[in-house]
Enzyme design. Structure first.
Site, short mmCIF file in Angstrom:
data_model
loop_
_atom_site.label_atom_id
_atom_site.label_comp_id
_atom_site.label_asym_id
_atom_site.label_seq_id
_atom_site.Cartn_x
_atom_site.Cartn_y
_atom_site.Cartn_z
N ASP A 1 34.11 48.72 38.45
CA ASP A 1 33.66 49.98 38.23
C ASP A 1 34.98 50.76 37.70
O ASP A 1 34.69 51.43 36.66
CB ASP A 1 33.13 50.69 39.41
CG ASP A 1 31.78 50.16 39.74
OD1 ASP A 1 30.98 49.77 39.08
OD2 ASP A 1 31.19 50.21 40.99
N HIS B 1 32.97 49.55 42.92
CA HIS B 1 33.23 48.13 43.05
C HIS B 1 34.69 48.05 42.24
O HIS B 1 34.95 48.97 41.37
CB HIS B 1 32.23 47.20 42.10
CG HIS B 1 30.99 47.17 42.87
ND1 HIS B 1 29.91 47.70 42.46
CD2 HIS B 1 30.64 46.40 43.89
CE1 HIS B 1 28.74 47.63 43.31
NE2 HIS B 1 29.42 46.86 44.37
C1 XUL Z 1 23.52 44.64 47.45
C2 XUL Z 1 24.18 45.80 47.88
C3 XUL Z 1 25.51 46.23 47.10
C4 XUL Z 1 26.49 46.64 47.89
C5 XUL Z 1 27.89 46.83 47.16
O1 XUL Z 1 22.13 44.40 48.09
O2 XUL Z 1 23.68 46.59 48.90
O3 XUL Z 1 25.16 47.06 46.33
O4 XUL Z 1 26.06 47.69 48.65
O5 XUL Z 1 28.37 45.91 46.74
#
Ligand code: XUL
Ligand code: MN
Length: 345
Positions: free
Chosen positions: A57, A54
């Site tokens: 992160d 992300h």
């Molecule tokens: C939420 C999910 C997140 C995404 C990344 O359910 O899967 O972790 O994968 O933002």
């Protein structure tokens, strides 16, 4: 033809959030937070090739000035290079900020919609700094708790406008929608990969808009992950996956890949292999809350191992035999052939 002639070497990735403290909505952390740098050092040991991030992160202080963001992102890039890792995807975490409390792109507030787009552009910049052009949009809060809260027709247009703004901002990125039907919202506006692909064709550059499919999200929508993936493969739009497992229609469990339904996991691997999927094998899996600190990465290694073992099974499938069963409409025979393979026969 006996088995598969494909000798593709899959590359494995996961996100640092997959090494977690075990906190859930009903209880506090049960393991200490592992420092970011320590998590990065785990990847190679566990047999992984790349990371999924992300934006925050990489740069926890995401609202700091551009120079500070660049400096922090450059440090992370160095850290990755030092470990021989690449960054596969980057995602703006639009669901935690106070300014995106009611969704970003579909918020009723113009100021909050603006923040969401600016934040996503920042995410693209961070992606560039760590060498990543795949921007994942999990549209967590782009939906409603009650139908009347937002105008659903306007909302779809706003999501397309936001994607267009990002495609225009950087001509090299690709957008990958990660659809999920519910949680945290009661209903999401784009609940399945098919919905996301539908709007991809209405963006200014459909060839740069595709999907990341997560097994658990398909299951939560009552769909089979391998069929969802097949659909996206047909469109040439399956650019990443989050493999995991899910025990029925409840909250998103992110269980280890293959741990609930081995046959469903087999079909997932088989379709990726047959479809010539050449993206990374991303795992989005959570350790069980009861896991001891010493074991807190085992679910990742186990999920990777399950993929590789099921790949061996998929590659041992005799395609001629399968065709013969299909031609004879002998689905009982085909079923026993597949079950036999899964039982080591
Ligand atoms: C939420 C999910 C997140 C995404 C990344 O359910 O899967 O972790 O994968 O933002
Ligand atoms: Mn996911």
């Amino acid at each position: 033809m006996a088995g598969s002639s494909r000798k593709h070497e899959y590359r494995f990735t996961f996100g640092p959030w997959n090494i977690s403290t075990g906190a859930d909505p009903f209880g506090p952390p049960v393991r200490k937070e592992v420092a970011f740098a320590a998590k990065i050092r785990e990847y190679k040991k566990l047999g992984f090739d790349g990371v999924q991030f992300h934006d925050d992160d990489v740069v926890p202080d995401i609202d700091s000035d551009p120079a500070a963001i660049e400096k922090t992102a450059a440090k992370v890039k160095k850290m990755l290079d030092g470990e021989g890792l690449f960054c596969e995807i980057i995602a703006p975490r639009l669901w935690e900020h106070t300014k995106t409390i009611d969704g970003g792109y579909t918020s009723n507030s113009p100021a909050e919609r603006r923040y969401a787009i600016e934040r996503s552009k920042r995410c693209i910049d961070i992606g560039n700094a760590v060498g990543c052009r795949n921007v994942v949009l999990w549209l967590a809060r782009e939906g409603t708790y009650i139908r009347e809260a937002k105008d659903p027709i306007t909302a779809i247009g706003r999501i397309v406008d936001a994607i267009n703004a990002l495609l225009e901002y950087d001509k090299h990125i690709r957008i990958l929608g990660e659809a999920k039907p519910n949680e945290p919202m009661d209903q999401s506006y784009l609940p399945t990969p098919g919905h996301f692909m539908g709007i991809s064709y209405r963006t200014i550059e459909p060839s740069r808009v595709g999907v990341l499919i997560e097994s658990a999200h398909s299951i939560l929508a009552g769909l089979d992950p391998s069929d969802d993936m097949a659909y996206a493969l047909w469109h040439g739009k399956l650019w990443s996956v989050h493999l995991n497992d899910q025990n029925g229609l409840k909250y998103d469990q992110d269980k280890a890949f293959g741990s609930v339904d081995l046959r469903r996991a087999f079909n997932t691997v088989w379709v990726l292999e047959r479809g010539g999927y050449d993206g990374c094998i991303g795992l989005d899996v959570k350790a069980m809350r009861t896991t001891k600190p010493a074991d807190q990465t085992r679910h990742l290694a186990n999920s990777r191992e399950m993929f590789l073992r099921l790949l061996e099974v998929a590659r041992s499938v005799d395609a001629d035999k399968v065709e013969a069963f299909r031609a004879e409409r002998d689905y009982e025979g085909l079923e026993m052939y597949v079950l036999g393979k899964l039982m080591g026969g």
